[in-house]
Design an enzyme around this catalytic site. Structure first.
Site, short mmCIF file in Angstrom:
data_model
loop_
_atom_site.label_atom_id
_atom_site.label_comp_id
_atom_site.label_asym_id
_atom_site.label_seq_id
_atom_site.Cartn_x
_atom_site.Cartn_y
_atom_site.Cartn_z
N ARG A 33 27.16 10.23 -121.76
CA ARG A 33 27.63 9.67 -120.50
C ARG A 33 26.41 9.32 -119.65
O ARG A 33 25.62 10.20 -119.32
CB ARG A 33 28.52 10.68 -119.76
N HIS A 72 27.20 5.83 -109.90
CA HIS A 72 26.74 7.21 -109.69
C HIS A 72 25.73 7.18 -108.54
O HIS A 72 24.55 7.50 -108.71
CB HIS A 72 26.16 7.79 -110.98
N GLU A 114 32.32 11.30 -108.43
CA GLU A 114 32.42 12.18 -107.27
C GLU A 114 32.51 11.45 -105.93
O GLU A 114 31.60 11.57 -105.09
CB GLU A 114 31.25 13.16 -107.25
N ASN A 118 34.13 17.14 -112.86
CA ASN A 118 32.82 17.78 -112.76
C ASN A 118 33.02 19.14 -112.12
O ASN A 118 33.62 19.24 -111.05
CB ASN A 118 31.86 16.97 -111.88
N TYR A 138 31.04 22.92 -111.18
CA TYR A 138 29.85 23.78 -111.15
C TYR A 138 30.15 25.19 -110.65
O TYR A 138 29.72 26.16 -111.26
CB TYR A 138 28.76 23.13 -110.27
N GLU A 153 31.00 16.74 -116.30
CA GLU A 153 29.74 17.43 -115.97
C GLU A 153 30.03 18.91 -115.82
O GLU A 153 31.03 19.29 -115.21
CB GLU A 153 29.16 16.97 -114.61
C1 FCB Z 1 26.75 16.56 -109.39
C2 FCB Z 1 26.20 15.17 -109.61
C3 FCB Z 1 25.08 15.11 -110.62
C4 FCB Z 1 24.15 16.29 -110.51
C5 FCB Z 1 24.92 17.59 -110.46
C6 FCB Z 1 24.06 18.81 -110.40
O1 FCB Z 1 27.37 16.62 -108.14
O2 FCB Z 1 27.23 14.31 -110.03
O3 FCB Z 1 24.43 13.88 -110.47
O4 FCB Z 1 23.29 16.13 -109.46
O5 FCB Z 1 25.80 17.58 -109.38
#
Ligand code: FCB
Length: 460
Positions: A80, A124, A169, A296, A298, A364
């Site tokens: 990607r 992006h 995002e 995405n 985290y 992500e």
């Molecule tokens: C996300 C972004 C990516 C990267 C990660 C850590 O929000 O999409 O580009 O910076 O965080």
């Protein structure tokens, strides 16, 4: 799907790695590229940690064959990456810049030669500066302008690229770019943020249609959202958690899946903040059927209420009485982001319930740590291995429990320019020595390769 020592993923599960143009390419003026808002922003004093810029980054504009060699070592079936809009249209509109398109055409061919499926993100975050000068995402016309760009990209690459992501995002674009001002274009204006949010969604909807028309063979089209779980630390914070959920999750899932914003958005986040923002027919455009949703993920967010407005240790004020909390004992990454894979499971099973037939991709997921090269020349990033293991287990569990997750993309293939954090935060499976541009596969890269090759996660 799980035996005692491994968790198997469904046949055909797509393993990949992800990057974004501004974070890796460098070459900001090569072959007729125009400036993007990130070129401008990163060159503005005080905006980026250490004054870093994306001028060189991983130099992937020139070194993409090395990056592809790394993808091969990872054994992944998909890559990607994003297109830099101002490489393709230096001013954001009008005729395409053939040299810019050519770069991506060569990249796509090189991937296909090695059996790696390209998954292309159109946007992006690197808006052509010329469009920002006219109002950027806060202007309504941008939806149509973005659709024209989508058609150009699809016309040039659509014979070989069959998976497209319109936006990455939109929450970050609208609220970190136009409300907090921590990202390009660095604006702090709630009304502009609300307008940007709506126009991003509209641009997505128009681009879906443009991509379907412009690609010669049927394309899979989707959008990537940063969704998370908001968890209240006490019953008193339940309302706050719901409000934050409406802002970051509902304000996208609502319009995209159900054709409406959530009713509980407060004034500063509601489309009603901007007179005349929503036109008749907008939701029909925005809710155009998509083939998949990209997620995405985290970290979860824990929130609490402090009636005295005084944050305690491990808390950050996010409103007059509202705090974001780092629960004691919960690990955090080098970004200071919490590590809690159960929240990824929560997001994926929520989508199973809200959009039961929609295929999902984790587009992500990853973590930053304080990586260093050992005297033996290796990077022993066991924290990243742990993070990956836990989050892949969560994905596997969500699949077992009925979520249609079709693939997983690690963020990131390479250490790269981490936006406002510059090069201080490393997310790669591949270490990049930014002085020499040498790439070294980290221990986590070896681990990920074994998972991707075996289509299974070792549980011991
Ligand atoms: C996300 C972004 C990516 C990267 C990660 C850590 O929000 O999409 O580009 O910076 O965080």
């Amino acid at each position: 799907m799980s035996t005692h020592d491994q968790l198997r993923f469904p046949d055909g599960f797509l393993w990949g790695a992800a990057t974004a143009a501004y974070q890796i390419e460098g070459a900001p003026e090569a072959d007729g590229k125009g400036p993007s808002i990130w070129d401008t922003f990163s060159h503005s004093p005080g905006k980026i940690f250490h004054g870093d810029t994306g001028d060189v980054a991983c130099d992937s504009y020139h070194r993409y064959p090395e990056d592809i060699a790394m993808l091969q070592r990872l054994g992944v079936g998909a890559y990607r990456f994003s297109l830099s809009w101002p490489r393709i249209q230096p001013d954001g509109r009008g005729q395409a810049n053939a040299a810019g398109l050519d770069y991506y055409s060569r990249l796509v061919d090189a991937l296909l030669d090695r059996g790696i499926t390209p998954v292309v993100t159109l946007y992006h975050w690197d808006l052509p500066q010329a469009l920002q000068d006219k109002g950027g995402w806060a202007m309504r016309d941008i939806a149509e302008i973005f659709a024209d760009y989508a058609a150009i990209a699809a016309g040039a690459l659509g014979d070989r690229v069959h998976r497209w992501i319109t936006l990455n995002e939109p929450w970050v674009v609208a609220h970190v770019g136009y409300r907090d001002g921590r990202h390009a274009p660095g604006i702090s204006n709630p009304a502009q943020a609300v307008a940007a949010n709506h126009h991003l969604l509209l641009a997505h909807g128009r681009a879906v249609r443009a991509l379907r028309f412009a690609t010669p063979s049927p394309a899979q089209v989707g959008i990537t959202l940063n969704l998370t779980a908001f968890r209240p630390m006490s019953p008193a914070a339940a309302d706050l958690a719901e409000e934050l959920d409406a802002r970051q999750n509902g304000a996208y899932l609502g319009p995209l899946l159900r054709g409406a914003y959530p009713s509980r958005l407060t004034a500063d986040f509601s489309p009603a903040k901007v007179d005349g923002l929503v036109h008749d027919g907008d939701f029909g455009t925005i809710a155009a059927p998509i083939d998949f949703l990209g997620v995405n993920f985290y970290a979860p967010q824990y929130v609490g209420i402090r009636p005295d407005g005084e944050p305690r240790q491990g808390e950050r004020l996010i409103g007059p009485h509202e705090v974001q909390v780092q629960p004691e004992g919960m690990p955090v990454t080098a970004m200071n982001w919490l590590v809690d894979a159960s929240a990824l499971y929560q997001v994926l099973t929520r989508l199973r319930d809200e959009a039961p037939r929609l295929p999902l991709y984790v587009t992500e997921n990853g973590s930053a740590w304080y990586d260093y090269v050992t005297p033996d020349g290796t990077i022993e990033d066991y924290e990243r291995v742990e993070y990956l293991r836990d989050h892949l287990a969560a994905v596997g569990q969500a699949i077992t429990d009925g979520a249609h997750v079709r693939g997983y993309f690690a963020w990131s293939l390479l250490d790269n320019f981490e936006w406002a954090e510059g090069y201080a935060k490393r997310f790669g499976l591949v270490y990049v020595d930014f002085g020499t541009q040498q790439r070294i596969l980290k221990r986590s890269g070896e681990f990920y390769a074994s998972v991707a090759r075996g289509n299974a996660l070792p549980l011991s």
